[in-house]
Write an enzyme that holds these catalytic residues in place. Structure first.
Site, PDB file in Angstrom:
ATOM      1  N   ILE A  64      16.154 -30.637 -21.990  1.00 53.38           N
ATOM      2  CA  ILE A  64      14.833 -30.150 -21.567  1.00 53.38           C
ATOM      3  C   ILE A  64      15.082 -28.906 -20.745  1.00 53.38           C
ATOM      4  O   ILE A  64      15.891 -28.940 -19.809  1.00 53.38           O
ATOM      5  CB  ILE A  64      14.088 -31.178 -20.697  1.00 53.38           C
ATOM      6  CG1 ILE A  64      14.041 -32.547 -21.385  1.00 53.38           C
ATOM      7  CG2 ILE A  64      12.670 -30.678 -20.369  1.00 53.38           C
ATOM      8  CD1 ILE A  64      13.353 -33.624 -20.524  1.00 53.38           C
ATOM      9  N   HIS A 120      21.559 -21.036 -18.460  1.00 47.05           N
ATOM     10  CA  HIS A 120      20.117 -21.335 -18.429  1.00 47.05           C
ATOM     11  C   HIS A 120      19.926 -22.815 -18.068  1.00 47.05           C
ATOM     12  O   HIS A 120      20.451 -23.700 -18.745  1.00 47.05           O
ATOM     13  CB  HIS A 120      19.562 -21.025 -19.831  1.00 47.05           C
ATOM     14  CG  HIS A 120      18.088 -21.028 -19.957  1.00 47.05           C
ATOM     15  ND1 HIS A 120      17.420 -20.055 -20.672  1.00 47.05           N
ATOM     16  CD2 HIS A 120      17.144 -21.881 -19.513  1.00 47.05           C
ATOM     17  CE1 HIS A 120      16.109 -20.320 -20.650  1.00 47.05           C
ATOM     18  NE2 HIS A 120      15.931 -21.428 -19.958  1.00 47.05           N
ATOM     19  N   LEU A 121      19.168 -23.064 -17.009  1.00 47.86           N
ATOM     20  CA  LEU A 121      18.969 -24.433 -16.512  1.00 47.86           C
ATOM     21  C   LEU A 121      18.506 -25.379 -17.623  1.00 47.86           C
ATOM     22  O   LEU A 121      17.560 -25.071 -18.351  1.00 47.86           O
ATOM     23  CB  LEU A 121      17.916 -24.421 -15.392  1.00 47.86           C
ATOM     24  CG  LEU A 121      17.618 -25.786 -14.749  1.00 47.86           C
ATOM     25  CD1 LEU A 121      18.792 -26.255 -13.912  1.00 47.86           C
ATOM     26  CD2 LEU A 121      16.347 -25.721 -13.923  1.00 47.86           C
ATOM     27  N   HIS A 122      19.161 -26.507 -17.743  1.00 47.62           N
ATOM     28  CA  HIS A 122      18.733 -27.508 -18.730  1.00 47.62           C
ATOM     29  C   HIS A 122      19.105 -28.902 -18.245  1.00 47.62           C
ATOM     30  O   HIS A 122      20.147 -29.099 -17.641  1.00 47.62           O
ATOM     31  CB  HIS A 122      19.353 -27.226 -20.107  1.00 47.62           C
ATOM     32  CG  HIS A 122      20.853 -27.135 -20.096  1.00 47.62           C
ATOM     33  ND1 HIS A 122      21.523 -26.024 -19.621  1.00 47.62           N
ATOM     34  CD2 HIS A 122      21.803 -28.004 -20.494  1.00 47.62           C
ATOM     35  CE1 HIS A 122      22.829 -26.216 -19.738  1.00 47.62           C
ATOM     36  NE2 HIS A 122      23.035 -27.412 -20.249  1.00 47.62           N
ATOM     37  N   LEU A 123      18.220 -29.832 -18.524  1.00 51.58           N
ATOM     38  CA  LEU A 123      18.421 -31.229 -18.139  1.00 51.58           C
ATOM     39  C   LEU A 123      18.871 -32.012 -19.371  1.00 51.58           C
ATOM     40  O   LEU A 123      18.216 -31.992 -20.406  1.00 51.58           O
ATOM     41  CB  LEU A 123      17.105 -31.802 -17.595  1.00 51.58           C
ATOM     42  CG  LEU A 123      17.110 -33.269 -17.155  1.00 51.58           C
ATOM     43  CD1 LEU A 123      18.089 -33.505 -16.018  1.00 51.58           C
ATOM     44  CD2 LEU A 123      15.709 -33.692 -16.731  1.00 51.58           C
TER      45      LEU A 123
END
Ligand SMILES: [Zn+2]
Length: 166
Positions: A64, A120-123
């Protein structure tokens, strides 16, 4: 368990990323529907996108991420953080429905020393199964993928759409 769709696969080509797309940021490229990246999107709204991981740890491994390129959770607004929480819950519900995993690992890798390969930030949402084959296993000498990410994408996209309508 959903161990159908078994087929041989060139493990090295896929996993070592020989075909890794030559784009600046792979998540921004997915967001912009860059034809050089695989289409693994299963859900998107105005601020976030949910994608099957191109290099899944397990079947159903989702990412996400915010559409805007930020690199740490500190940069998320309160509204975004809340929305991310809702999308995490939604992902867990959808994955539970489609794959019935026995548990989940949910988390971030942030920064150069964390093992993160994408800035890039991702969960990560990683379903865990009581009897894990792993994404790639050697069965009878043949390398098999338990389920191709494109198959996972199709199943999950349908499940997300269904939930959106109800
Ligand atoms: Zn990006």
């Amino acid at each position: 368990m959903h161990y159908n769709n078994l087929f041989s696969f060139n493990k090295l080509e896929y996993v070592t990323g020989r075909k890794k797309p030559d784009v600046g940021c792979i998540l921004c490229a997915i967001n912009e529907k860059d034809p050089r990246v695989e289409r693994l999107e299963v859900y998107r709204n105005a601020f976030f996108l949910i994608s099957v991981n191109l290099y899944p740890f397990n079947v159903g491994h989702l990412l996400i991420f915010p559409l805007r390129h930020i690199e740490t959770i500190v940069e998320l607004s309160d509204d975004e953080a809340l929305q991310l929480h809702h999308l995490t819950n939604l992902s867990i519900e959808v994955l539970s429905e489609v794959y019935s995993p026995g548990g989940f690992n949910v988390g971030y890798n942030i920064g150069a020393c964390s093992g993160a390969s994408i800035e890039h930030l991702h969960l990560h949402i990683v379903p865990r199964y009581s009897r894990e084959l792993g994404f790639i296993d050697i069965l009878g000498g043949a390398k098999l993928v338990v389920e191709h990410p494109e198959v996972t994408t199709k199943k999950l996209k349908e499940a997300f759409q269904k939930r959106n309508l109800t």
